[in-house]
Design an enzyme around this catalytic site. Sequence first.
Site, mmCIF file in Angstrom:
data_model
loop_
_atom_site.group_PDB
_atom_site.id
_atom_site.type_symbol
_atom_site.label_atom_id
_atom_site.label_comp_id
_atom_site.label_asym_id
_atom_site.label_seq_id
_atom_site.Cartn_x
_atom_site.Cartn_y
_atom_site.Cartn_z
ATOM 1 N N HIS A 113 21.022 -0.720 -2.199
ATOM 2 C CA HIS A 113 20.128 -0.501 -1.061
ATOM 3 C C HIS A 113 20.814 -0.882 0.247
ATOM 4 O O HIS A 113 20.716 -0.160 1.236
ATOM 5 C CB HIS A 113 18.837 -1.322 -1.230
ATOM 6 C CG HIS A 113 17.818 -0.662 -2.086
ATOM 7 N ND1 HIS A 113 16.699 -0.064 -1.579
ATOM 8 C CD2 HIS A 113 17.734 -0.509 -3.439
ATOM 9 C CE1 HIS A 113 15.974 0.431 -2.561
ATOM 10 N NE2 HIS A 113 16.578 0.171 -3.696
ATOM 11 N N ARG A 150 22.095 1.738 3.945
ATOM 12 C CA ARG A 150 21.530 1.578 5.290
ATOM 13 C C ARG A 150 22.554 1.855 6.372
ATOM 14 O O ARG A 150 23.694 1.400 6.285
ATOM 15 C CB ARG A 150 21.009 0.154 5.473
ATOM 16 C CG ARG A 150 19.822 -0.137 4.622
ATOM 17 C CD ARG A 150 19.338 -1.569 4.842
ATOM 18 N NE ARG A 150 18.753 -2.003 3.582
ATOM 19 C CZ ARG A 150 18.800 -3.213 3.096
ATOM 20 N NH1 ARG A 150 19.390 -4.167 3.768
ATOM 21 N NH2 ARG A 150 18.256 -3.491 1.943
ATOM 22 N N SER A 155 12.575 5.122 -2.144
ATOM 23 C CA SER A 155 13.324 4.389 -1.110
ATOM 24 C C SER A 155 14.191 5.337 -0.289
ATOM 25 O O SER A 155 14.237 5.240 0.943
ATOM 26 C CB SER A 155 14.192 3.298 -1.742
ATOM 27 O OG SER A 155 13.382 2.278 -2.283
#
Length: 172
Positions: free
Chosen positions: A50, A54, A14
Amino acid sequence: MRILVTGGVRSGKSAHAEALLRDRDTVTYVAPGPMPSADDAEWAARVAAHRARRPATWTTRESTDLGDLPGGSVLVDCLGTWLTAQLDELGAWEANAASTWRTRFDARLDAAVTAASTAADLVLVTNEVGLGVVPEHASGRLFRDLLGTVNQRFAAVCDEVHLVVAGRVLVL
């Protein structure tokens, strides 16, 4: 650019996928998996980590519909959670052989692969699950086998496939 990023759990796939799009001003981050529930703190923590990574300029779209990808730069993370959501929605985990779930799943997969094949700037993240132990339960074998098919179908429409192992990237 269409890139499929694959690897094992916690391999760094990721983070690598996000780095591939880091220089873009705007990115749509598609999260196609199950959303965290109140009784699963561990999953909620993963999703939160996650989200925190970002950039503020990225837009998040939580949707299991990969047949309708937005334009521009898109990151889909991940096909394994998408598959889980599909199997949940179709009731496939406990389906019998007479069930029609497989026909419906194949149609969804076809739509998603078609959308991916026309995307101009797409990074897809997926898991490698078929490198070792044969799962004890039928549901585990179903997931492993279908994810292998999903990965092959998406890889066929990508320009590159990146395998991430222990934070290292091998372009296949």
